[in-house]
Design a protein around this motif. Sequence first.
Motif, PDB file in Angstrom:
ATOM      1  N   PRO A  25     -15.144 -19.388 -38.206  1.00  0.00           N
ATOM      2  CA  PRO A  25     -14.292 -19.480 -36.686  1.00  0.00           C
ATOM      3  C   PRO A  25     -14.972 -18.562 -35.802  1.00  0.00           C
ATOM      4  CG  PRO A  25     -12.776 -19.650 -38.556  1.00  0.00           C
ATOM      5  CD  PRO A  25     -13.924 -19.157 -39.124  1.00  0.00           C
ATOM      6  N   VAL A  26     -14.943 -19.050 -34.504  1.00  0.00           N
ATOM      7  CA  VAL A  26     -15.391 -18.258 -33.348  1.00  0.00           C
ATOM      8  C   VAL A  26     -14.155 -17.269 -32.729  1.00  0.00           C
ATOM      9  CG1 VAL A  26     -16.458 -17.697 -31.277  1.00  0.00           C
ATOM     10  CG2 VAL A  26     -17.356 -19.311 -33.195  1.00  0.00           C
ATOM     11  N   THR A  27     -14.074 -16.155 -33.239  1.00  0.00           N
ATOM     12  CA  THR A  27     -12.723 -15.340 -32.790  1.00  0.00           C
ATOM     13  C   THR A  27     -13.164 -14.115 -32.065  1.00  0.00           C
ATOM     14  OG1 THR A  27     -12.663 -14.144 -34.785  1.00  0.00           O
ATOM     15  CG2 THR A  27     -11.484 -16.320 -34.566  1.00  0.00           C
ATOM     16  N   PRO A  28     -12.425 -13.415 -31.229  1.00  0.00           N
ATOM     17  CA  PRO A  28     -12.782 -12.043 -30.536  1.00  0.00           C
ATOM     18  C   PRO A  28     -13.253 -11.245 -31.532  1.00  0.00           C
ATOM     19  CG  PRO A  28     -10.894 -13.381 -29.386  1.00  0.00           C
ATOM     20  CD  PRO A  28     -11.139 -13.900 -30.816  1.00  0.00           C
ATOM     21  N   ASN A  29     -12.838 -11.171 -32.847  1.00  0.00           N
ATOM     22  CA  ASN A  29     -13.090 -10.374 -33.880  1.00  0.00           C
ATOM     23  C   ASN A  29     -14.357 -10.340 -34.295  1.00  0.00           C
ATOM     24  OD1 ASN A  29     -10.513  -8.797 -33.751  1.00  0.00           O
ATOM     25  ND2 ASN A  29      -9.610 -10.107 -35.262  1.00  0.00           N
ATOM     26  N   LEU A  30     -14.890 -11.762 -34.369  1.00  0.00           N
ATOM     27  CA  LEU A  30     -16.282 -12.006 -34.809  1.00  0.00           C
ATOM     28  C   LEU A  30     -17.247 -11.409 -33.751  1.00  0.00           C
ATOM     29  CD1 LEU A  30     -18.189 -13.587 -36.712  1.00  0.00           C
ATOM     30  CD2 LEU A  30     -17.649 -15.641 -35.426  1.00  0.00           C
ATOM     31  N   LEU A  31     -16.820 -11.868 -32.416  1.00  0.00           N
ATOM     32  CA  LEU A  31     -17.860 -11.313 -31.340  1.00  0.00           C
ATOM     33  C   LEU A  31     -17.622  -9.958 -31.083  1.00  0.00           C
ATOM     34  CD1 LEU A  31     -17.092 -14.310 -28.747  1.00  0.00           C
ATOM     35  CD2 LEU A  31     -18.920 -14.101 -30.551  1.00  0.00           C
ATOM     36  N   LEU A  32     -16.750  -9.237 -31.562  1.00  0.00           N
ATOM     37  CA  LEU A  32     -16.440  -7.822 -31.095  1.00  0.00           C
ATOM     38  C   LEU A  32     -17.636  -6.794 -31.557  1.00  0.00           C
ATOM     39  CD1 LEU A  32     -14.703  -5.915 -29.655  1.00  0.00           C
ATOM     40  CD2 LEU A  32     -13.378  -5.618 -31.835  1.00  0.00           C
ATOM     41  N   PRO A  33     -18.222  -7.033 -32.786  1.00  0.00           N
ATOM     42  CA  PRO A  33     -19.225  -5.988 -32.928  1.00  0.00           C
ATOM     43  C   PRO A  33     -20.496  -6.086 -32.184  1.00  0.00           C
ATOM     44  CG  PRO A  33     -18.611  -6.790 -35.066  1.00  0.00           C
ATOM     45  CD  PRO A  33     -17.729  -7.781 -34.013  1.00  0.00           C
ATOM     46  N   THR A  34     -20.835  -7.518 -31.807  1.00  0.00           N
ATOM     47  CA  THR A  34     -21.874  -7.395 -30.849  1.00  0.00           C
ATOM     48  C   THR A  34     -21.725  -7.071 -29.440  1.00  0.00           C
ATOM     49  OG1 THR A  34     -22.700  -9.316 -32.174  1.00  0.00           O
ATOM     50  CG2 THR A  34     -23.421  -9.475 -29.868  1.00  0.00           C
ATOM     51  N   ALA A  35     -20.388  -7.525 -29.131  1.00  0.00           N
ATOM     52  CA  ALA A  35     -19.846  -6.982 -27.605  1.00  0.00           C
ATOM     53  C   ALA A  35     -19.846  -5.545 -27.558  1.00  0.00           C
ATOM     54  CB  ALA A  35     -18.631  -7.567 -27.525  1.00  0.00           C
ATOM     55  N   GLU A  36     -19.747  -4.867 -28.529  1.00  0.00           N
ATOM     56  CA  GLU A  36     -19.715  -3.274 -28.485  1.00  0.00           C
ATOM     57  C   GLU A  36     -20.967  -2.824 -27.997  1.00  0.00           C
ATOM     58  OE1 GLU A  36     -18.175  -1.728 -32.242  1.00  0.00           O
ATOM     59  OE2 GLU A  36     -15.893  -2.300 -31.404  1.00  0.00           O
ATOM     60  N   ARG A  37     -22.111  -3.331 -28.314  1.00  0.00           N
ATOM     61  CA  ARG A  37     -23.463  -3.193 -28.204  1.00  0.00           C
ATOM     62  C   ARG A  37     -23.964  -3.565 -26.797  1.00  0.00           C
ATOM     63  NH1 ARG A  37     -23.720  -4.077 -33.669  1.00  0.00           N
ATOM     64  NH2 ARG A  37     -24.785  -6.158 -33.252  1.00  0.00           N
ATOM     65  N   LEU A  38     -23.496  -4.838 -26.439  1.00  0.00           N
ATOM     66  CA  LEU A  38     -24.010  -5.583 -25.276  1.00  0.00           C
ATOM     67  C   LEU A  38     -23.058  -5.436 -24.092  1.00  0.00           C
ATOM     68  CD1 LEU A  38     -25.378  -8.736 -26.698  1.00  0.00           C
ATOM     69  CD2 LEU A  38     -26.713  -6.758 -25.900  1.00  0.00           C
ATOM     70  N   GLY A  39     -21.733  -5.568 -24.141  1.00  0.00           N
ATOM     71  CA  GLY A  39     -20.966  -5.558 -23.168  1.00  0.00           C
ATOM     72  C   GLY A  39     -19.789  -6.789 -23.088  1.00  0.00           C
ATOM     73  N   SER A  40     -19.778  -7.317 -22.411  1.00  0.00           N
ATOM     74  CA  SER A  40     -18.510  -8.312 -22.254  1.00  0.00           C
ATOM     75  C   SER A  40     -19.006  -9.629 -22.898  1.00  0.00           C
ATOM     76  CB  SER A  40     -17.999  -8.576 -21.023  1.00  0.00           C
ATOM     77  OG  SER A  40     -16.894  -9.666 -20.923  1.00  0.00           O
ATOM     78  N   ILE A  41     -18.610 -10.356 -23.959  1.00  0.00           N
ATOM     79  CA  ILE A  41     -19.242 -11.687 -24.102  1.00  0.00           C
ATOM     80  C   ILE A  41     -17.842 -12.725 -23.979  1.00  0.00           C
ATOM     81  CG2 ILE A  41     -19.943 -13.244 -26.114  1.00  0.00           C
ATOM     82  CD1 ILE A  41     -21.246 -10.493 -27.149  1.00  0.00           C
ATOM     83  N   ASN A  42     -17.982 -13.799 -23.144  1.00  0.00           N
ATOM     84  CA  ASN A  42     -17.135 -15.028 -23.136  1.00  0.00           C
ATOM     85  C   ASN A  42     -17.670 -16.028 -23.498  1.00  0.00           C
ATOM     86  OD1 ASN A  42     -15.540 -12.893 -21.667  1.00  0.00           O
ATOM     87  ND2 ASN A  42     -16.533 -13.376 -19.678  1.00  0.00           N
ATOM     88  N   LEU A  43     -17.143 -16.610 -24.327  1.00  0.00           N
ATOM     89  CA  LEU A  43     -17.619 -18.011 -25.157  1.00  0.00           C
ATOM     90  C   LEU A  43     -16.798 -19.183 -24.571  1.00  0.00           C
ATOM     91  CD1 LEU A  43     -18.806 -18.599 -28.585  1.00  0.00           C
ATOM     92  CD2 LEU A  43     -17.155 -20.121 -27.769  1.00  0.00           C
ATOM     93  N   TYR A  44     -17.157 -20.423 -24.221  1.00  0.00           N
ATOM     94  CA  TYR A  44     -16.311 -21.456 -23.596  1.00  0.00           C
ATOM     95  C   TYR A  44     -16.742 -22.698 -24.289  1.00  0.00           C
ATOM     96  CZ  TYR A  44     -15.205 -18.248 -19.709  1.00  0.00           C
ATOM     97  OH  TYR A  44     -14.821 -17.360 -19.116  1.00  0.00           O
ATOM     98  N   ALA A  45     -15.978 -23.738 -24.581  1.00  0.00           N
ATOM     99  CA  ALA A  45     -16.343 -24.775 -25.427  1.00  0.00           C
ATOM    100  C   ALA A  45     -15.625 -25.903 -24.692  1.00  0.00           C
ATOM    101  CB  ALA A  45     -15.662 -24.834 -26.855  1.00  0.00           C
ATOM    102  N   PHE A  46     -16.767 -26.919 -24.259  1.00  0.00           N
ATOM    103  CA  PHE A  46     -16.402 -28.220 -23.393  1.00  0.00           C
ATOM    104  C   PHE A  46     -16.539 -29.383 -24.365  1.00  0.00           C
ATOM    105  CE2 PHE A  46     -18.228 -24.882 -20.818  1.00  0.00           C
ATOM    106  CZ  PHE A  46     -17.265 -24.925 -19.598  1.00  0.00           C
TER     107      PHE A  46
END
Length: 465
Positions: free
Chosen positions: A8-29
């Motif tokens: 499941p794509v959750t903020p906790n899953l994206l957080l390690p990557t976001a700490e190195r890159l910056g802000s990550i926003n994911l949208y599903a249509f």
Amino acid sequence: MALISNLPVTPNLLLPTAERLGSINLYAFPIERKDNVKVKRIPVKAGQVSPRTHWFDITLYFPTTFDVVDWRNGERAATGVIYVATRPSMLYATLFATLGDKALIWRDLLLAIAIFFGVIELAALYIGVRLSRSMTSSVAELYRATEHVNRGDLSHRIQINGHDQMAALEGSFNSMTGSLAKLIDEQKEKQRLENELTIAYEVQELLFPGEVTSLPSLEVHGVCVPARTVSGDYYDFIPLGTDRMVLAVGDISGKGISAALLMATVHAFVRAYSLEPEMVLIPAALQYEAESQGDSRMYYRGDGGSESQLAPAMLMTTLNYQLYRSTPAAKYATMFLGCYDPNARVLRYCNAGHLPPIIVRATGEAFPLDINGTVVGLFDGVTYEESTVVMQPGDIFVAYSDGVTEPENEFGEFGEDRLIALVKEHRRKPLPRLAEIVTGAVADWIGAAEQPDDVTIVLARCTQI
């Protein structure tokens, strides 16, 4: 490269990557499904953009799309969009972190390469600006120079400051304007000379006899076609009272202005000596020579009355004396002088080196007249003899210059025989028409080529009194 995950794509899953890159926003249509099951569009956000470390550490945005698959049936359930916001400082920190202890070396190397290419760009910018300014300045100078030329100012010159192709073009422009100024000056000089030649032509036309009053038993006509603007050929009909006439034909050496000037001199001498011989101071040398040889003829035979006759030989001797002393050594003239007596139908003449005139009898017989001496004006102390010819009604006297018989084409010279044949064929036509036929035949013989010499023909027809 594809990444497949069933987590499941959750903020906790994206957080390690976001700490190195910056802000990550994911949208599903979600995609509309057949079972009409609604899928919620829930955005997932993780991390934030770090503060700016320096003034050009701007925020960068990178969007990308991906597919969301339903693991229960393997069908695509939604279209996802990942939107990343980061800064160059965070990207460089993440990239160099993988290099370990060598990160600083690579950073310095990349910085040196950046500085090197920056210097190249600055140099290229400087060269481009200088080149652009040089070209625009040269074009502006050329434009201003063309404005001067357009106003007629050919003295303007462009100041040349370089050695490139634009400088070479400016030099060519200066050379062109100089050449144009020179050509215009030459054109003005040429126009002035042409105007003077036109005046000289008009003056010379007055020297040729205009409307000639023929004698009761002699019809005369002459024509001269110059090879250039003015002619070196000479002819004249000089009435002596009401019953005699002097026929004069000459050819001056050379062509152009010098020959025309000498032709005017000859015209003046012949007219003066023929019309007023008693007013002419006879050179002492000629008088002594004539007396020592027992020749008392001088200019006239007789006592000057109506029965007196002009002595062409002595007139030619005096003419030679004067021309020899008044012209350059290389200048001379061939001359024919004749005096016609209508009562006896006798032509008394002296030929000084001129082409022998032709007598065409009314019967068609043709023969040349004698040559009595050398040219006039070339040798000093020359004396001449004279001859006579008796003419009958219908006989034609034909005198001509070498411009009639010597023109050539691919068939050779026009020649004396062709001239005689034309005169014989058309001898009964009016003299102006006969002269027109001869000059036209010579022009046709020359064709498109340049006329090599002056064309002169003098005709005289003996008629019934």
